[in-house]
Design a protein around this motif. Structure first.
Motif, PDB file in Angstrom:
ATOM      1  N   VAL A 139       5.184 -46.604 -25.110  1.00 60.12           N
ATOM      2  CA  VAL A 139       6.335 -47.709 -25.348  1.00 60.12           C
ATOM      3  C   VAL A 139       5.926 -49.055 -24.280  1.00 60.12           C
ATOM      4  N   SER A 140       6.380 -50.023 -24.524  1.00 57.84           N
ATOM      5  CA  SER A 140       6.561 -51.018 -23.741  1.00 57.84           C
ATOM      6  C   SER A 140       7.154 -52.337 -24.177  1.00 57.84           C
ATOM      7  N   PHE A 141       7.420 -53.249 -23.038  1.00 55.59           N
ATOM      8  CA  PHE A 141       7.660 -54.466 -23.803  1.00 55.59           C
ATOM      9  C   PHE A 141       6.645 -55.389 -24.304  1.00 55.59           C
ATOM     10  N   PRO A 142       7.087 -56.355 -25.171  1.00 59.35           N
ATOM     11  CA  PRO A 142       5.586 -57.026 -25.912  1.00 59.35           C
ATOM     12  C   PRO A 142       5.178 -57.886 -24.891  1.00 59.35           C
ATOM     13  N   GLY A 143       3.783 -57.806 -24.919  1.00 58.86           N
ATOM     14  CA  GLY A 143       2.934 -58.588 -24.012  1.00 58.86           C
ATOM     15  C   GLY A 143       2.504 -57.809 -22.797  1.00 58.86           C
ATOM     16  N   SER A 144       2.569 -56.712 -22.985  1.00 57.72           N
ATOM     17  CA  SER A 144       2.190 -55.572 -21.708  1.00 57.72           C
ATOM     18  C   SER A 144       1.016 -54.838 -22.080  1.00 57.72           C
ATOM     19  N   GLY A 145       0.340 -55.155 -22.870  1.00 57.15           N
ATOM     20  CA  GLY A 145      -1.156 -54.569 -22.864  1.00 57.15           C
ATOM     21  C   GLY A 145      -0.853 -53.410 -23.735  1.00 57.15           C
ATOM     22  N   ASN A 146       0.041 -53.266 -24.559  1.00 55.09           N
ATOM     23  CA  ASN A 146      -0.053 -51.897 -25.495  1.00 55.09           C
ATOM     24  C   ASN A 146      -1.177 -51.748 -26.200  1.00 55.09           C
ATOM     25  N   THR A 147      -1.402 -52.783 -26.972  1.00 54.31           N
ATOM     26  CA  THR A 147      -2.487 -52.606 -27.939  1.00 54.31           C
ATOM     27  C   THR A 147      -3.931 -52.465 -27.183  1.00 54.31           C
ATOM     28  N   TRP A 148      -4.044 -53.090 -26.186  1.00 54.55           N
ATOM     29  CA  TRP A 148      -5.297 -53.009 -25.392  1.00 54.55           C
ATOM     30  C   TRP A 148      -5.437 -51.569 -24.959  1.00 54.55           C
ATOM     31  N   LEU A 149      -4.258 -51.001 -24.433  1.00 50.60           N
ATOM     32  CA  LEU A 149      -4.196 -49.468 -23.903  1.00 50.60           C
ATOM     33  C   LEU A 149      -4.658 -48.565 -25.110  1.00 50.60           C
ATOM     34  N   SER A 286      15.854 -58.001 -21.828  1.00 51.61           N
ATOM     35  CA  SER A 286      15.252 -56.897 -22.955  1.00 51.61           C
ATOM     36  C   SER A 286      14.262 -55.976 -21.932  1.00 51.61           C
ATOM     37  N   TRP A 287      13.436 -56.739 -21.023  1.00 48.18           N
ATOM     38  CA  TRP A 287      12.374 -55.992 -20.376  1.00 48.18           C
ATOM     39  C   TRP A 287      13.108 -54.987 -19.420  1.00 48.18           C
ATOM     40  N   GLU A 288      14.522 -55.535 -18.886  1.00 42.94           N
ATOM     41  CA  GLU A 288      15.120 -54.699 -17.863  1.00 42.94           C
ATOM     42  C   GLU A 288      15.573 -53.433 -18.401  1.00 42.94           C
ATOM     43  N   MET A 289      16.256 -53.581 -19.747  1.00 45.65           N
ATOM     44  CA  MET A 289      17.035 -52.576 -20.551  1.00 45.65           C
ATOM     45  C   MET A 289      15.877 -51.568 -21.117  1.00 45.65           C
ATOM     46  N   LEU A 290      14.767 -52.014 -21.588  1.00 48.03           N
ATOM     47  CA  LEU A 290      13.963 -51.126 -22.071  1.00 48.03           C
ATOM     48  C   LEU A 290      13.272 -50.248 -20.868  1.00 48.03           C
ATOM     49  N   ALA A 291      12.900 -51.018 -19.687  1.00 49.43           N
ATOM     50  CA  ALA A 291      12.268 -50.041 -18.595  1.00 49.43           C
ATOM     51  C   ALA A 291      13.381 -49.115 -18.299  1.00 49.43           C
ATOM     52  N   THR A 292      14.582 -49.521 -17.982  1.00 47.46           N
ATOM     53  CA  THR A 292      15.743 -48.609 -17.573  1.00 47.46           C
ATOM     54  C   THR A 292      15.922 -47.520 -18.227  1.00 47.46           C
ATOM     55  N   VAL A 293      16.099 -47.888 -19.499  1.00 46.45           N
ATOM     56  CA  VAL A 293      16.610 -46.930 -20.816  1.00 46.45           C
ATOM     57  C   VAL A 293      15.499 -45.889 -20.736  1.00 46.45           C
ATOM     58  N   TRP A 294      13.979 -46.129 -20.751  1.00 43.20           N
ATOM     59  CA  TRP A 294      13.091 -45.273 -21.166  1.00 43.20           C
ATOM     60  C   TRP A 294      12.914 -44.402 -19.518  1.00 43.20           C
ATOM     61  N   SER A 372      16.398 -58.145 -12.178  1.00 43.64           N
ATOM     62  CA  SER A 372      15.838 -57.344 -13.137  1.00 43.64           C
ATOM     63  C   SER A 372      14.868 -56.278 -12.280  1.00 43.64           C
ATOM     64  N   ILE A 373      13.955 -56.906 -11.726  1.00 42.40           N
ATOM     65  CA  ILE A 373      13.059 -56.101 -11.136  1.00 42.40           C
ATOM     66  C   ILE A 373      13.827 -55.336 -10.221  1.00 42.40           C
ATOM     67  N   GLN A 374      14.858 -55.440  -9.473  1.00 40.39           N
ATOM     68  CA  GLN A 374      15.582 -54.425  -8.456  1.00 40.39           C
ATOM     69  C   GLN A 374      16.186 -53.517  -9.331  1.00 40.39           C
ATOM     70  N   SER A 375      16.716 -53.522 -10.603  1.00 44.21           N
ATOM     71  CA  SER A 375      17.439 -52.804 -11.356  1.00 44.21           C
ATOM     72  C   SER A 375      16.312 -51.723 -11.673  1.00 44.21           C
ATOM     73  N   VAL A 376      15.138 -52.056 -12.158  1.00 41.45           N
ATOM     74  CA  VAL A 376      14.046 -51.213 -12.428  1.00 41.45           C
ATOM     75  C   VAL A 376      13.536 -50.452 -11.511  1.00 41.45           C
ATOM     76  N   GLN A 377      13.490 -50.770 -10.247  1.00 46.49           N
ATOM     77  CA  GLN A 377      13.296 -50.162  -8.909  1.00 46.49           C
ATOM     78  C   GLN A 377      13.927 -49.134  -8.475  1.00 46.49           C
ATOM     79  N   MET A 378      15.602 -49.271  -8.900  1.00 48.80           N
ATOM     80  CA  MET A 378      16.396 -48.399  -8.559  1.00 48.80           C
ATOM     81  C   MET A 378      16.323 -47.285  -9.468  1.00 48.80           C
TER      82      MET A 378
END
Length: 411
Positions: A139-149, A286-294, A372-378
Motif C-alpha cells: 500500500v502507498s499513496f499514488p506516485g510513491s513508486g508502488n508499481t516500480w517496487l 490523503s497522504w497523511e491519513m493513509l500513512a497514519t491509518v496504516w 502532515s509530516i509531523q503527524s506521520v512522525q508521531m
C-alpha cells in the motif's frame, strides 16, 4: 464658598490617605501572622511554602494571594512515582508462504524488469498455489513508486505481486495464455493498493457521519493488518500524482499549467481539473491519513521509505524479504535486480526536464505539508519505527524556520 470647597476636598483626601495607610499595615501584620501560623503547623499538614510573605499552593486547595504581594515563580516538586513506560505494539514479520506453482499457465512469460538480458531472463516469476496465502497489501499513496517496487519484488523473490484493481494488468503466462487473475485467488505475494476508500473520506469530509470511521479502516481490516506500507516524500509524491492524473500512466507528464497558482480550474481540452492549490490540500490530507491509518493498523509486515529504497536498493529489498517471511534470497536474482532497477517503464525519470517551477509550493502549502509530516512522525513513534528520512526530502525546510517548534522527531 471656594474656601469651603477646598476644606471639604482636603478633609476627603486626608481620610483616604489615613485609611490606605491602615490597610497596608494590616496586610503586613496579617501576612506575618499567617506565615508564622503555617510554619508552626506539623509538616504533613502544610498547604504550601511561604516565600517573601506569599503563600504558594502545593496541593489542590487554592489560597487567594494578597493583592499587594509580589509575584513569585516557583517550581512545584511533584511526588516522584515509578513511571510505567507505555508498551509499544511492534509490527511482526509476515508468516512464511507455500511453494510457488510450477504450472506454465501460472508462470509469468516475461518480466519487464529484465528487459532483453538473456541471463536474467532465466529467473522466472510464478504464482503461488491458490489459497496458499492470505492476502497482504503493498500500500502507498499514488506516485510513491508502488508499481516500480512491484517489479523489484517480483525480480528478487520470483513471486508474482498482483493488484486489487480490476483490469489493471493481465497475467501473460509462459504457456501463451493471457488472463486476469481472480482477486480472491490468494495466490500472490502482495496486492498493490492505494486504499482509495480514504480518498473518498477526504473528499466528502463535510458529509462525515457514523459510517466514516468504518470506511477509514475498511481496507486495513480487509487485509487483517497484513502488508507493507511504502511512504514517499509528500512533496515529490504529490507532484508525481499530479503528473499521473494528467498523463494517464506512470511515465506521463502534466502540462505546465497544471502547477500554476491560479484561482481558476485548469482546462485541458474538454476537461476541467481542480486548481493546483485544491489538489495540494486534498492530496496532503490523503497522504497523511493513509500513512497514519496504516502505521497504526499494521499487525504484520512493515514500513518502507521510498528514498531509502532508491539509495540503498539491495539492503532495503533484503529487509523487505524478511518482513515477507522470506529469509533466503537468491544472490544472482538480487544482482540482476540491482543491475536493472532503473530500466523498467513503470517509473518516471527523475533526471528529465521538469514541467513545474523550481519551487511549485507556496509558503502556506509548504506549512500544510510539514504539519502532515509531523503527524506521520508521531504515528511512527507510537509503533517504535524509524522516523521519516526528512534529510533526504526535496523541497523540505525545517519547521523552526517558520517560527514553529516541534517536539519528538524534530522537523
Amino acid at each position: 464658598m471656594r474656601l469651603v470647597s477646598i476644606r471639604r476636598h482636603f478633609h476627603y483626601f486626608s481620610t483616604v490617605a489615613i485609611v490606605s495607610c491602615c490597610y497596608v499595615m494590616l496586610l503586613k501584620t496579617s501576612s506575618k501572622n499567617d506565615a508564622k501560623n503555617i510554619s508552626n503547623q506539623p509538616e504533613h499538614k502544610q498547604l504550601g511554602d511561604v516565600i517573601n510573605g506569599v503563600l504558594i499552593e502545593l496541593q489542590d486547595e487554592i489560597e487567594v494571594l494578597p493583592y499587594a504581594a509580589h509575584a513569585a515563580k516557583v517550581e512545584i516538586q511533584q511526588p516522584v512515582t515509578d513511571a510505567v513506560p507505555k508498551k509499544i505494539n511492534r509490527i511482526e514479520h509476515l508468516p512464511a508462504m507455500g511453494a510457488p506453482s510450477t504450472n506454465p499457465n501460472k508462470t509469468l512469460n516475461w518480466l519487464d524488469l529484465w528487459s532483453n538480458d538473456t541471463y536474467c531472463n532465466q529467473f522466472t516469476v510464478h504464482l503461488l498455489e491458490e489459497n496458499s496465502v492470505q492476502p497482504r497489501a503493498l500500500v502507498s499513496f499514488p506516485g510513491s513508486g508502488n508499481t516500480w517496487l512491484r517489479m523489484l519484488l517480483m525480480g528478487v523473490t520470483g513471486l508474482y505481486v498482483d493488484t486489487i484493481y480490476p483490469g489493471d494488468e493481465l497475467f501473460v503466462s509462459k504457456a501463451g495464455s493471457t488472463y486476469e487473475l481472480n482477486k480472491d485467488c490468494n495466490c500472490s505475494l502482495l496486492q498493490k493498493t492505494h486504499d482509495l476508500s480514504l480518498f473518498s473520506v477526504i473528499y466528502n469530509m463535510a458529509m462525515a457521519n457514523k459510517s466514516t470511521e468504518k470506511r477509514i479502516h475498511q481496507e486495513v481490516e480487509q487485509f487483517r493488518g497484513d502488508g507493507i506500507l511504502v511512504i514517499r516524500n509528500p512533496f515529490k509524491a504529490i507532484l508525481s500524482y499530479r503528473n499521473f492524473a494528467f498523463g494517464g500512466n506512470m511515465a506521463g507528464l502534466a502540462p505546465v499549467e497544471a502547477f500554476s497558482q491560479g484561482l481558476e480550474p485548469v482546462r485541458i481540452g474538454n476537461r476541467k481539473i481542480s486548481t493546483w492549490d485544491q489538489f495540494v490540500s486534498r492530496s496532503v490530507a490523503s497522504w497523511e491519513m493513509l500513512a497514519t491509518v496504516w502505521i497504526r493498523g499494521l499487525k504484520r509486515g512493515g514500513v518502507v521509505y521510498y528514498e531509502k529504497l532508491r539509495r540503498d536498493t539491495g539492503p532495503q529489498l533484503l529487509r523487505m524479504a524478511e518482513m515477507l517471511g522470506i529469509p533466503n534470497v537468491n544472490k544472482d536474482r538480487l544482482d540482476c535486480v540491482l543491475r536493472h532497477n532503473q530500466d523498467n517503464t513503470f517509473k518516471r525519470s527523475e533526471s528529465g526536464p521538469k514541467n513545474y517551477p523550481k519551487n511549485p509550493f507556496t509558503e502556506s502549502q509548504h506549512l500544510l505539508i510539514l504539519k502532515s509530516i509531523q503527524s506521520v512522525q508521531m504515528a511512527l513513534k507510537e509503533r517504535g519505527l524509524d522516523p521519516l528520512p526528512v534529510e533526504m526530502y526535496d523541497f523540505y525546510t525545517p519547521m523552526y524556520q517558520y517560527g514553529h517548534s516541534i517536539g519528538y522527531y524534530a522537523l
